[in-house]
Write an enzyme that holds these catalytic residues in place. Structure first.
Site, mmCIF file in Angstrom:
data_model
loop_
_atom_site.group_PDB
_atom_site.id
_atom_site.type_symbol
_atom_site.label_atom_id
_atom_site.label_comp_id
_atom_site.label_asym_id
_atom_site.label_seq_id
_atom_site.Cartn_x
_atom_site.Cartn_y
_atom_site.Cartn_z
ATOM 1 N N GLU A 1 -1.158 -5.388 8.988
ATOM 2 C CA GLU A 1 -0.221 -4.745 9.914
ATOM 3 C C GLU A 1 -0.679 -4.866 11.368
ATOM 4 O O GLU A 1 -1.867 -4.791 11.658
ATOM 5 C CB GLU A 1 -0.087 -3.258 9.562
ATOM 6 C CG GLU A 1 0.542 -3.021 8.208
ATOM 7 C CD GLU A 1 0.791 -1.536 7.928
ATOM 8 O OE1 GLU A 1 0.572 -0.693 8.832
ATOM 9 O OE2 GLU A 1 1.210 -1.227 6.797
ATOM 10 N N LYS B 1 -1.252 -9.436 3.301
ATOM 11 C CA LYS B 1 -0.463 -8.901 4.423
ATOM 12 C C LYS B 1 -1.316 -7.927 5.216
ATOM 13 O O LYS B 1 -2.050 -7.121 4.625
ATOM 14 C CB LYS B 1 0.801 -8.206 3.899
ATOM 15 C CG LYS B 1 1.635 -7.547 5.011
ATOM 16 C CD LYS B 1 3.043 -7.254 4.568
ATOM 17 C CE LYS B 1 3.234 -5.964 3.826
ATOM 18 N NZ LYS B 1 2.824 -4.745 4.562
ATOM 19 N N ASP C 1 -1.133 -6.196 0.019
ATOM 20 C CA ASP C 1 -1.495 -5.552 1.288
ATOM 21 C C ASP C 1 -2.998 -5.370 1.443
ATOM 22 O O ASP C 1 -3.667 -4.876 0.509
ATOM 23 C CB ASP C 1 -0.875 -4.142 1.340
ATOM 24 C CG ASP C 1 0.455 -4.120 2.071
ATOM 25 O OD1 ASP C 1 0.732 -5.053 2.845
ATOM 26 O OD2 ASP C 1 1.226 -3.162 1.845
ATOM 27 N N GLU D 1 9.763 -4.314 10.083
ATOM 28 C CA GLU D 1 10.186 -3.029 9.528
ATOM 29 C C GLU D 1 10.761 -2.114 10.600
ATOM 30 O O GLU D 1 10.140 -1.922 11.663
ATOM 31 C CB GLU D 1 8.986 -2.347 8.835
ATOM 32 C CG GLU D 1 9.346 -0.997 8.220
ATOM 33 C CD GLU D 1 8.317 -0.467 7.238
ATOM 34 O OE1 GLU D 1 7.311 -1.148 6.972
ATOM 35 O OE2 GLU D 1 8.533 0.652 6.728
ATOM 36 N N ASP E 1 0.834 -1.209 0.000
ATOM 37 C CA ASP E 1 0.000 0.000 0.000
ATOM 38 C C ASP E 1 0.871 1.263 0.000
ATOM 39 O O ASP E 1 0.355 2.382 -0.038
ATOM 40 C CB ASP E 1 -1.027 0.000 1.143
ATOM 41 C CG ASP E 1 -0.396 -0.089 2.516
ATOM 42 O OD1 ASP E 1 0.846 -0.176 2.612
ATOM 43 O OD2 ASP E 1 -1.157 -0.077 3.511
ATOM 44 N N SER E 2 2.200 1.069 -0.026
ATOM 45 C CA SER E 2 3.100 2.200 -0.281
ATOM 46 C C SER E 2 2.802 2.808 -1.642
ATOM 47 O O SER E 2 3.259 3.907 -1.951
ATOM 48 C CB SER E 2 4.569 1.749 -0.212
ATOM 49 O OG SER E 2 4.777 0.595 -1.000
HETATM 50 O O1 KIV Z 1 3.587 -1.119 1.564
HETATM 51 C C1 KIV Z 1 4.755 -1.511 1.480
HETATM 52 O O2 KIV Z 1 5.480 -1.249 0.511
HETATM 53 C C2 KIV Z 1 5.294 -2.306 2.570
HETATM 54 C C3 KIV Z 1 6.760 -2.586 2.573
HETATM 55 C C4 KIV Z 1 7.507 -1.400 3.030
HETATM 56 C C5 KIV Z 1 7.110 -3.773 3.377
HETATM 57 O O3 KIV Z 1 4.571 -2.690 3.448
#
Ligand code: KIV
Length: 288
Positions: free
Chosen positions: A133, A131, A102, A200, A59-60
């Site tokens: 968090e 994924k 994510d 992280e 989600d980056s």
């Molecule tokens: O969203 C993302 O790119 C991430 C990575 C930094 C692990 O969660």
């Protein structure tokens, strides 16, 4: 071929699509696992061809693709769209990388049912693992979803969806109490079914303890030192495309290979090789 047969490689030496089982075998044999983020078909295919074992539709993308200042505004529809793009890129190139996507902020926080519905949307878009968090309350969610056939990657340490609660993008687990809480959360999540875990921005010693506590867990570090089972970087960061001051754990692989006339594909290969050889991350340059 039966509909559930593992795809075989027709030619010796050609990589087969990676499964979670195979990633666990690689980890057990001490082979480091290379992960990169991917948001589009082109870079997904290039990263896969470079030998990346696993790709993360992170989600980056909220910052890197959508121009936001955090991941908080990313929607489930956004994640579904980019997961489809990456999955298509992998399929078009006969890709082998394991695809993780994510769950965005707000898509798994209300209830286990909501988390399952959001996970199903990402899996139907082509993800093989989702994924999420955080620790504590997420263990119950992880158990519920994994029991229903969805492989889970947890994410501890700096969890960007909680940036405002954490007071910024800061190193986590620095004092003894925080480190012990982090280790406890990791044990609970692994016990609940998480097969992989991003760690992280934390001291290398804390990530090493998490890996030692949970030997079978595939830990993937980012700013967490060299002791994790694998490494992940944001692809824009390691290609030098991200503007502004980058954290010390980032290495610009494109700048390095460009000195020898190398291109993006060469930079991606250099990253994979450096992770596999244990040259990245360098504990003296990239760790805390
Ligand atoms: O969203 C993302 O790119 C991430 C990575 C930094 C692990 O969660």
């Amino acid at each position: 071929m039966s509909s559930h047969a593992e795809p075989a490689s027709p030619i010796p030496g050609i990589r087969r699509p990676l499964t979670l089982h195979r990633l666990h075998e690689m980890h057990a044999q001490g082979e480091k696992i290379a992960m990169l983020t991917a948001y589009d078909a082109t870079l997904a295919r290039l990263a896969d061809e470079a030998g990346c074992d696993t790709l993360l539709v992170g989600d980056s993308l909220g910052m890197l693709i959508q121009g936001r200042d955090s991941t908080l505004g990313v929607s489930l529809d956004d994640m579904v769209y980019h997961t489809r793009c990456v999955a298509r890129g992998l399929a078009a190139g006969g890709g082998t990388a394991w695809l993780v996507a994510d769950l965005p902020f707000g898509s798994y926080h209300e209830s286990r049912d909501q988390a399952m519905r959001s996970s199903a949307a990402l899996m139907q878009a082509g993800a093989q693992m989702v994924k999420l968090e955080g620790g504590g309350w997420t263990a119950e969610v992880v158990r519920f979803i994994t029991e229903r056939g969805v492989p889970i990657c947890a994410h501890l340490g700096l969890t960007p969806q909680s940036v405002h609660a954490l007071g910024g993008y800061r190193i986590q687990g620095r004092d003894a109490e925080a480190a012990s809480r982090l280790r406890q959360h990791a044990r609970e999540l692994h016990e609940a079914g998480a097969g992989m875990m991003v760690l992280e921005l934390m001291p290398s010693s804390v990530a090493a303890d998490v890996q030692a506590d949970n030997p079978q867990l595939i830990t993937i570090g980012i700013g967490a030192g060299p002791a994790t089972a694998g490494q992940v970087l944001v692809v824009h960061d390691m290609l030098g495309l991200t503007r502004g001051k980058l954290p010390r754990f980032v290495q610009n692989f494109l700048a390095e290979v460009a000195q020898e006339g190398g291109d993006v594909a060469a930079a991606l290969r250099a990253y994979v090789q450096a992770v596999k050889d244990g040259r990245f991350p360098d504990p003296t340059r990239h760790a805390y």
